[in-house]
Design a protein around this motif. Structure first.
Motif, PDB file in Angstrom:
ATOM      1  N   UNK A   1     -36.803  80.130   0.956  1.00  0.00           N
ATOM      2  CA  UNK A   1     -37.538  81.285   0.443  1.00  0.00           C
ATOM      3  C   UNK A   1     -37.147  81.590  -0.998  1.00  0.00           C
ATOM      4  N   UNK A   2     -38.048  82.253  -1.712  1.00  0.00           N
ATOM      5  CA  UNK A   2     -37.811  82.537  -3.127  1.00  0.00           C
ATOM      6  C   UNK A   2     -38.637  83.759  -3.525  1.00  0.00           C
ATOM      7  N   UNK A   3     -37.965  84.872  -3.829  1.00  0.00           N
ATOM      8  CA  UNK A   3     -38.740  86.096  -4.082  1.00  0.00           C
ATOM      9  C   UNK A   3     -39.643  86.010  -5.314  1.00  0.00           C
ATOM     10  N   UNK A   4     -39.215  85.308  -6.361  1.00  0.00           N
ATOM     11  CA  UNK A   4     -40.078  85.185  -7.542  1.00  0.00           C
ATOM     12  C   UNK A   4     -41.353  84.423  -7.221  1.00  0.00           C
ATOM     13  N   UNK A   5     -41.187  83.344  -6.438  1.00  0.00           N
ATOM     14  CA  UNK A   5     -42.334  82.558  -5.995  1.00  0.00           C
ATOM     15  C   UNK A   5     -43.281  83.404  -5.123  1.00  0.00           C
ATOM     16  N   UNK A   6     -42.692  84.217  -4.255  1.00  0.00           N
ATOM     17  CA  UNK A   6     -43.522  85.048  -3.372  1.00  0.00           C
ATOM     18  C   UNK A   6     -44.315  86.074  -4.184  1.00  0.00           C
ATOM     19  N   UNK A   7     -43.654  86.690  -5.161  1.00  0.00           N
ATOM     20  CA  UNK A   7     -44.336  87.665  -6.023  1.00  0.00           C
ATOM     21  C   UNK A   7     -45.508  87.004  -6.746  1.00  0.00           C
ATOM     22  N   UNK A   8     -45.262  85.808  -7.286  1.00  0.00           N
ATOM     23  CA  UNK A   8     -46.317  85.102  -8.020  1.00  0.00           C
ATOM     24  C   UNK A   8     -47.482  84.733  -7.104  1.00  0.00           C
ATOM     25  N   UNK A   9     -47.157  84.282  -5.884  1.00  0.00           N
ATOM     26  CA  UNK A   9     -48.219  83.877  -4.949  1.00  0.00           C
ATOM     27  C   UNK A   9     -49.081  85.072  -4.552  1.00  0.00           C
ATOM     28  N   UNK A  10     -48.420  86.189  -4.224  1.00  0.00           N
ATOM     29  CA  UNK A  10     -49.181  87.362  -3.767  1.00  0.00           C
ATOM     30  C   UNK A  10     -50.015  87.927  -4.913  1.00  0.00           C
ATOM     31  N   UNK A  11     -49.394  88.121  -6.066  1.00  0.00           N
ATOM     32  CA  UNK A  11     -50.146  88.744  -7.168  1.00  0.00           C
ATOM     33  C   UNK A  11     -51.164  87.767  -7.769  1.00  0.00           C
ATOM     34  N   UNK A  12     -50.841  86.471  -7.749  1.00  0.00           N
ATOM     35  CA  UNK A  12     -51.728  85.496  -8.398  1.00  0.00           C
ATOM     36  C   UNK A  12     -52.841  84.980  -7.514  1.00  0.00           C
ATOM     37  N   UNK A  13     -52.594  84.828  -6.206  1.00  0.00           N
ATOM     38  CA  UNK A  13     -53.603  84.216  -5.339  1.00  0.00           C
ATOM     39  C   UNK A  13     -54.230  85.194  -4.347  1.00  0.00           C
ATOM     40  N   UNK A  14     -53.527  86.245  -3.959  1.00  0.00           N
ATOM     41  CA  UNK A  14     -54.067  87.150  -2.934  1.00  0.00           C
ATOM     42  C   UNK A  14     -54.638  88.423  -3.574  1.00  0.00           C
ATOM     43  N   UNK A  15     -53.896  89.019  -4.478  1.00  0.00           N
ATOM     44  CA  UNK A  15     -54.357  90.284  -5.084  1.00  0.00           C
ATOM     45  C   UNK A  15     -55.486  90.076  -6.094  1.00  0.00           C
ATOM     46  N   UNK A  16     -55.847  88.816  -6.360  1.00  0.00           N
ATOM     47  CA  UNK A  16     -56.990  88.543  -7.229  1.00  0.00           C
ATOM     48  C   UNK A  16     -58.292  88.414  -6.435  1.00  0.00           C
ATOM     49  N   UNK A  17     -58.212  88.469  -5.113  1.00  0.00           N
ATOM     50  CA  UNK A  17     -59.417  88.427  -4.273  1.00  0.00           C
ATOM     51  C   UNK A  17     -60.100  89.798  -4.291  1.00  0.00           C
ATOM     52  N   UNK A  18     -61.376  89.864  -3.887  1.00  0.00           N
ATOM     53  CA  UNK A  18     -62.057  91.170  -3.869  1.00  0.00           C
ATOM     54  C   UNK A  18     -61.284  92.206  -3.046  1.00  0.00           C
ATOM     55  N   UNK A  19     -61.278  93.433  -3.527  1.00  0.00           N
ATOM     56  CA  UNK A  19     -60.453  94.488  -2.894  1.00  0.00           C
ATOM     57  C   UNK A  19     -60.802  94.716  -1.432  1.00  0.00           C
ATOM     58  N   UNK A  20     -62.054  94.499  -1.063  1.00  0.00           N
ATOM     59  CA  UNK A  20     -62.471  94.772   0.321  1.00  0.00           C
ATOM     60  C   UNK A  20     -62.137  93.616   1.273  1.00  0.00           C
ATOM     61  N   UNK A  21     -61.567  92.518   0.752  1.00  0.00           N
ATOM     62  CA  UNK A  21     -61.154  91.409   1.621  1.00  0.00           C
ATOM     63  C   UNK A  21     -60.195  91.934   2.692  1.00  0.00           C
ATOM     64  N   UNK A  22     -60.477  91.605   3.939  1.00  0.00           N
ATOM     65  CA  UNK A  22     -59.637  92.106   5.038  1.00  0.00           C
ATOM     66  C   UNK A  22     -58.380  91.246   5.165  1.00  0.00           C
ATOM     67  N   UNK A  23     -57.248  91.900   5.327  1.00  0.00           N
ATOM     68  CA  UNK A  23     -55.951  91.225   5.419  1.00  0.00           C
ATOM     69  C   UNK A  23     -55.473  91.226   6.871  1.00  0.00           C
ATOM     70  N   UNK A  24     -55.216  90.021   7.391  1.00  0.00           N
ATOM     71  CA  UNK A  24     -54.693  89.857   8.753  1.00  0.00           C
ATOM     72  C   UNK A  24     -53.369  89.115   8.674  1.00  0.00           C
ATOM     73  N   UNK A  25     -52.258  89.797   8.919  1.00  0.00           N
ATOM     74  CA  UNK A  25     -50.941  89.185   8.738  1.00  0.00           C
ATOM     75  C   UNK A  25     -50.479  88.404   9.971  1.00  0.00           C
ATOM     76  N   UNK A  26     -49.373  87.693   9.808  1.00  0.00           N
ATOM     77  CA  UNK A  26     -48.772  86.947  10.898  1.00  0.00           C
ATOM     78  C   UNK A  26     -47.976  87.803  11.867  1.00  0.00           C
ATOM     79  N   UNK A  27     -47.559  88.964  11.395  1.00  0.00           N
ATOM     80  CA  UNK A  27     -46.796  89.885  12.244  1.00  0.00           C
ATOM     81  C   UNK A  27     -47.115  91.314  11.824  1.00  0.00           C
TER      82      UNK A  27
END
Lengths: 232, 232
Positions: free
Chosen positions: B144-170
């Protein structure tokens, strides 16, 4: 419609939020006392105003947060005319409850308890403990009656369009939703079973009383605000 | 699309079914070993044929049923090229997995583990343990790597349309879904926090190891079919 399903793991209870996106008016169905802070925070984050709390029945397995929500938000508590005396608006079969521009149709579906309601809002059916996913509520306390439950499910719920989504009051196997068509075909207590067969099946079950029965029923008749049972 | 969310209470894991209504082809995302009979029964009742099992990552908190599902249905197991060697189709960022006529887009979102993926199908985003509702996965084991996680979430997930529904693993608080917009605004680990602030926050957490780490990781690298760890 803005829709959310929430879970209380301790009692396996589902709570639902129904909200009108234009007016931001919202309803809770069957909110749980221990989750009141989670639920109020979510309402605030979603920019919603709670106007209605709907109770499917006087619960025996958890205590409602309806009374606290009423005090903190001014919401109207709505439940069966046959149930808790604390409610603001006692309703009957065919009544419509408005949540902003949403309309929630009240269906009396007694048998688990004598005050059990289901609620229909657009294509979503909230069945409380009358119809569960691949099961039904028990019928051995609070004036439960298996013949009445069979009639309510087959007469008022299974007559809805097959694609109507079913959202129960509890689930103990990790299911979150079903449909009317699925339950007609695959509910093992009901599919291919006569009214008499269902009554026999339900009478043969020998279940211990719900663990919170003595506390929860009097507390819920006071919308969760009876001081001593809730503190107990 | 036919969609279902299922819950394993013991590990607080969400499993999802995505299916194409016309061809009846179906995928599971993150199925749990102990729930394999429940899940196969539901597929059969819904008249679906399992063609794909998608794994968001090599899990440390539960064992997958992917291997058993492959044996019993012939489904293809799909997961990251950086993860378990047992998979049939190792995938990378931008790959598309077909489920009948549905298209599932693969997004590499490492940081919880180095092999973590998210999946986008129409308006639904399945985030595994990268982005949780009002939280994130931990970053202190399995590369695991927190910098990598921050980049992935802000770069690939938070750039999707705001109304995109989020379904987590837990989820551990009874939430079942969120949206990208909600998490951007209300996720307490991310909203208004810099990359450096997120790294500091994640490094300051002092968590015990996941309770099934030693059993689950080797078992999941074998798609749940390694005889001794699963029987242990």
């Amino acid at each position: 419609m803005l829709f959310r399903q929430l879970f209380d793991a301790d009692s396996s209870t589902y709570t639902y939020i129904l909200a009108d996106r234009s007016t931001r008016a919202a309803a809770f169905i069957d909110p749980v006392l221990e989750q009141v802070e989670r639920d109020l925070r979510l309402l605030e984050e979603l920019g919603l105003k709670l106007t209605v709390v709907l109770e499917t029945h006087v619960h025996a397995d958890h205590v409602t947060s309806a009374g606290i929500l009423r005090e903190r938000t001014g919401a109207t508590v709505v439940a069966s005319r046959r149930g808790a005396p604390c409610v603001d608006r006692p309703v009957a079969h065919g009544d419509v409850v408005r949540v902003g521009n949403l309309e929630v149709l009240v269906l009396e579906t007694p048998g688990h308890t004598d005050d059990s309601l289901s609620f229909l809002c657009e294509h979503r059916l909230f069945t409380g403990d009358a119809l569960l996913i691949r099961g039904t509520g028990r019928t051995d306390f609070q004036n439960g009656d298996p013949g009445q439950l069979y009639d309510a499910i087959t007469g008022h719920l299974f007559t809805l369009p097959e694609e109507t989504e079913v959202y129960p009051g509890h689930d103990y196997a990790g299911h979150t939703q079903s449909t009317v068509g699925e339950e007609k075909r695959h509910n093992p207590r009901l599919a291919g079973r006569t009214r008499e067969g269902f009554i026999t099946l339900m009478k043969e079950r020998n279940l211990p009383p719900p663990r919170k029965l003595d506390v929860a029923v009097p507390a819920n008749r006071a919308c969760g605000r009876a001081p001593s049972p809730v503190q107990a």
